[in-house]
Scaffold this motif. Structure first.
Motif, PDB file in Angstrom:
ATOM      1  N   PRO A  50      -5.294   3.214   7.979  1.00 49.23           N
ATOM      2  CA  PRO A  50      -5.775   2.766   6.768  1.00 49.23           C
ATOM      3  C   PRO A  50      -5.915   4.082   5.891  1.00 49.23           C
ATOM      4  N   TYR A  51      -6.004   5.261   6.537  1.00 51.26           N
ATOM      5  CA  TYR A  51      -5.858   6.640   5.833  1.00 51.26           C
ATOM      6  C   TYR A  51      -4.772   6.777   4.994  1.00 51.26           C
ATOM      7  N   PHE A  52      -3.512   6.446   5.383  1.00 55.88           N
ATOM      8  CA  PHE A  52      -2.251   6.509   4.735  1.00 55.88           C
ATOM      9  C   PHE A  52      -2.252   5.173   3.627  1.00 55.88           C
ATOM     10  N   VAL A  53      -2.652   4.057   4.137  1.00 55.51           N
ATOM     11  CA  VAL A  53      -2.950   2.965   3.079  1.00 55.51           C
ATOM     12  C   VAL A  53      -3.726   3.630   2.118  1.00 55.51           C
ATOM     13  N   ALA A  54      -4.716   4.391   1.845  1.00 55.29           N
ATOM     14  CA  ALA A  54      -5.627   4.589   0.837  1.00 55.29           C
ATOM     15  C   ALA A  54      -4.908   5.578   0.004  1.00 55.29           C
ATOM     16  N   LEU A  55      -4.250   6.618   0.915  1.00 56.67           N
ATOM     17  CA  LEU A  55      -3.198   7.407   0.214  1.00 56.67           C
ATOM     18  C   LEU A  55      -2.191   6.925  -0.675  1.00 56.67           C
ATOM     19  N   ARG A  56      -1.580   6.114  -0.211  1.00 53.75           N
ATOM     20  CA  ARG A  56      -0.560   5.348  -0.886  1.00 53.75           C
ATOM     21  C   ARG A  56      -1.001   4.606  -2.022  1.00 53.75           C
ATOM     22  N   ASP A  57      -2.202   3.684  -1.927  1.00 53.06           N
ATOM     23  CA  ASP A  57      -2.804   3.257  -3.045  1.00 53.06           C
ATOM     24  C   ASP A  57      -3.082   3.931  -4.109  1.00 53.06           C
ATOM     25  N   SER A  58      -3.916   5.139  -3.553  1.00 55.64           N
ATOM     26  CA  SER A  58      -4.281   6.182  -4.825  1.00 55.64           C
ATOM     27  C   SER A  58      -3.241   6.759  -5.583  1.00 55.64           C
ATOM     28  N   ALA A  59      -1.963   7.024  -4.789  1.00 53.75           N
ATOM     29  CA  ALA A  59      -0.703   7.447  -5.355  1.00 53.75           C
ATOM     30  C   ALA A  59      -0.119   6.623  -6.323  1.00 53.75           C
ATOM     31  N   LYS A  60      -0.055   4.930  -6.033  1.00 50.71           N
ATOM     32  CA  LYS A  60       0.233   4.089  -6.714  1.00 50.71           C
ATOM     33  C   LYS A  60      -0.229   3.874  -8.281  1.00 50.71           C
ATOM     34  N   ALA A  61      -1.626   4.155  -7.942  1.00 51.26           N
ATOM     35  CA  ALA A  61      -2.612   4.115  -9.040  1.00 51.26           C
ATOM     36  C   ALA A  61      -2.422   5.134 -10.031  1.00 51.26           C
ATOM     37  N   GLU A  62      -2.256   6.294  -9.684  1.00 52.49           N
ATOM     38  CA  GLU A  62      -2.047   7.466 -10.487  1.00 52.49           C
ATOM     39  C   GLU A  62      -0.496   7.339 -11.088  1.00 52.49           C
ATOM     40  N   ALA A  63       0.467   6.950 -10.199  1.00 47.70           N
ATOM     41  CA  ALA A  63       1.782   6.864 -10.833  1.00 47.70           C
ATOM     42  C   ALA A  63       1.670   5.558 -12.092  1.00 47.70           C
ATOM     43  N   ASP A  64       0.836   4.553 -11.843  1.00 46.58           N
ATOM     44  CA  ASP A  64       0.804   3.619 -12.806  1.00 46.58           C
ATOM     45  C   ASP A  64       0.228   4.409 -13.984  1.00 46.58           C
ATOM     46  N   ARG A  65      -0.828   4.858 -13.785  1.00 49.46           N
ATOM     47  CA  ARG A  65      -1.621   5.334 -14.977  1.00 49.46           C
ATOM     48  C   ARG A  65      -0.546   6.360 -15.724  1.00 49.46           C
ATOM     49  N   SER A  66       0.277   7.165 -15.072  1.00 45.47           N
ATOM     50  CA  SER A  66       0.823   8.283 -15.537  1.00 45.47           C
ATOM     51  C   SER A  66       2.143   7.669 -16.246  1.00 45.47           C
ATOM     52  N   GLY A  67       2.697   6.504 -16.137  1.00 44.20           N
ATOM     53  CA  GLY A  67       3.906   5.878 -16.476  1.00 44.20           C
ATOM     54  C   GLY A  67       5.161   6.245 -15.570  1.00 44.20           C
ATOM     55  N   ALA A  68       4.874   6.550 -14.408  1.00 44.25           N
ATOM     56  CA  ALA A  68       6.027   6.946 -13.251  1.00 44.25           C
ATOM     57  C   ALA A  68       6.291   5.624 -12.393  1.00 44.25           C
ATOM     58  N   GLU A  69       7.106   5.841 -11.634  1.00 45.99           N
ATOM     59  CA  GLU A  69       7.416   4.642 -10.572  1.00 45.99           C
ATOM     60  C   GLU A  69       7.330   5.549  -9.153  1.00 45.99           C
ATOM     61  N   LEU A  70       6.486   4.851  -8.385  1.00 49.83           N
ATOM     62  CA  LEU A  70       6.335   5.274  -7.257  1.00 49.83           C
ATOM     63  C   LEU A  70       7.165   4.403  -6.138  1.00 49.83           C
ATOM     64  N   ILE A  71       7.817   5.164  -5.193  1.00 50.28           N
ATOM     65  CA  ILE A  71       8.781   4.487  -4.091  1.00 50.28           C
ATOM     66  C   ILE A  71       8.042   4.816  -2.867  1.00 50.28           C
ATOM     67  N   ALA A  72       7.480   3.987  -2.254  1.00 48.73           N
ATOM     68  CA  ALA A  72       6.564   4.428  -1.039  1.00 48.73           C
ATOM     69  C   ALA A  72       7.537   3.861   0.307  1.00 48.73           C
ATOM     70  N   LEU A  73       7.714   4.679   1.339  1.00 48.55           N
ATOM     71  CA  LEU A  73       8.442   4.345   2.463  1.00 48.55           C
ATOM     72  C   LEU A  73       7.598   5.082   3.544  1.00 48.55           C
ATOM     73  N   ALA A  74       7.894   4.752   4.898  1.00 51.62           N
ATOM     74  CA  ALA A  74       6.910   5.214   5.825  1.00 51.62           C
ATOM     75  C   ALA A  74       7.477   5.106   7.301  1.00 51.62           C
ATOM     76  N   GLY A  75       7.211   5.958   8.054  1.00 52.14           N
ATOM     77  CA  GLY A  75       7.719   5.830   9.345  1.00 52.14           C
ATOM     78  C   GLY A  75       7.227   4.631  10.260  1.00 52.14           C
ATOM     79  N   LYS A  76       7.771   4.214  11.180  1.00 48.06           N
ATOM     80  CA  LYS A  76       7.497   3.034  11.850  1.00 48.06           C
ATOM     81  C   LYS A  76       6.313   3.217  12.792  1.00 48.06           C
ATOM     82  N   PHE A  77       5.831   4.523  13.105  1.00 49.04           N
ATOM     83  CA  PHE A  77       4.786   4.715  14.016  1.00 49.04           C
ATOM     84  C   PHE A  77       4.606   6.376  13.784  1.00 49.04           C
ATOM     85  N   ASP A  78       3.044   6.832  14.219  1.00 46.97           N
ATOM     86  CA  ASP A  78       2.651   8.263  14.085  1.00 46.97           C
ATOM     87  C   ASP A  78       3.723   8.815  14.998  1.00 46.97           C
TER      88      ASP A  78
END
Length: 334
Positions: A50-78
């Protein structure tokens, strides 16, 4: 005019055409001059925590607000260093101007980061520092040593003079965050690694099930424990379940770090005495803002940007600044 002269003219025209196409695609600071969006990459440790989900969602919202494109990827596990390296390489190929990363391994990704920076990509660490710190252009994160120290200082006060009998639920072996929080906690408690007060230390990768199993294993050896350090709130929940099953949860002070809404609720319900809140949404938003600024002007952020931490508890202690769970639930994430 001879054939050789015609060939020279044709080559010159071709070179002019190619240079003209290049100048149309790239603007100042790497911003696409044709109106295309600035691409910002994000690589988190996992896409389920959930921590990284919150971080990703915030990044997406800020990118949308700024007119940028966010490409989010992740590792399969910590701890999936190879997955993060592959993600960085993928983002470079996709044309990301900035890559933000929460490193699973603070040294394992250095080669991939260097390759990206050598190609003109801005690299920002979020949440977790690299080793060395200047392997990236900038870091937006909590001071994890301070977060651990604050947890330890509060837990020591909550013991009210009792000698600690401590077990420690660490994160991923080799993780900078895990080491910083662990060492900070011991500093806050006034202890050192190897102190007899430490009854056991286990790696949990910050996962609830692993923390529960680790606590159960340690309790088989000694049930006199009265203090539990946890790297994060999922680990705290795992430890709580194991202690509750043994019927000794009432004798134990559990501290944690994160600041999720569930974690704050656990504090409110008395399962955890205090948690140290981080602000992943702030990290992500500030990282995207820096990425967009770089894409537009070429200006780079630099150094460590501390996004802050706050102790959350309903049992305030003199000399320790804190906020109650009502405030925590208004400012939590996840």
């Amino acid at each position: 005019m001879g054939r050789r002269g015609l060939a020279i003219i044709a080559a010159g025209l071709l070179a002019f055409a190619v240079s003209g196409c290049t100048s149309q695609k790239t603007g100042t600071g790497g911003q696409p001059a044709d109106g295309g969006k600035i691409k910002v990459g994000l690589v988190t440790k996992t896409d389920s925590n959930p921590y990284f989900v919150a971080l990703r969602d915030s990044a997406k919202a800020e990118a949308d607000r700024s007119g940028a494109e966010l490409i989010a990827l992740a590792g399969k596990f910590d701890g999936d260093n190879e997955g993060q390296v592959a993600a960085i390489e993928n983002l470079v190929q996709q044309g990301a101007k900035t890559i933000m990363i929460t490193p699973s391994n603070s040294t394992g990704i250095l080669g991939a980061i260097k390759n990206a920076r050598d190609r003109g990509v801005l690299v920002i660490a979020l949440d977790t520092e690299t080793d060395p710190k200047d392997a990236v252009d900038a870091t937006f994160a909590s001071d994890n040593t301070e977060a651990g120290r604050m947890q330890g200082t509060y837990v020591k006060a909550a013991l009210a003079g009792k000698a600690p009998k401590l077990i420690m639920m660490d994160g991923t072996p080799g993780s900078t965050v895990s080491e910083q929080r662990h060492n900070g906690f011991l500093e806050g408690m006034g202890l050192k690694n190897g102190d007899p007060a430490i009854l056991g230390v286990e790696a949990t990768n910050g996962e609830q099930n692993k923390a529960q199993t680790a606590t159960e294993n340690l309790l088989q050896r000694d049930t006199s424990v009265n203090t539990v350090y946890t790297l994060n709130e999922p680990a705290a929940r795992g430890a709580y379940v194991a202690l509750q099953a043994k019927g000794i949860v009432g004798q134990v002070v559990i501290g944690s770090i994160d600041g999720s809404c569930q974690g704050v609720t656990d504090v409110k319900d008395g399962k955890v005495v205090a948690t140290v809140m981080q602000f992943p949404k702030k990290m992500a938003a500030q990282g995207v803002q820096a990425a967009v600024e770089f894409g537009k002007t070429g200006k780079k952020p630099a150094g460590f940007v501390n996004t802050g931490v706050t102790v959350i508890t309903d049992k305030p202690v003199a000399g320790i600044q804190s906020q109650d769970t009502a405030w925590g639930l208004q400012n939590c994430w996840g």
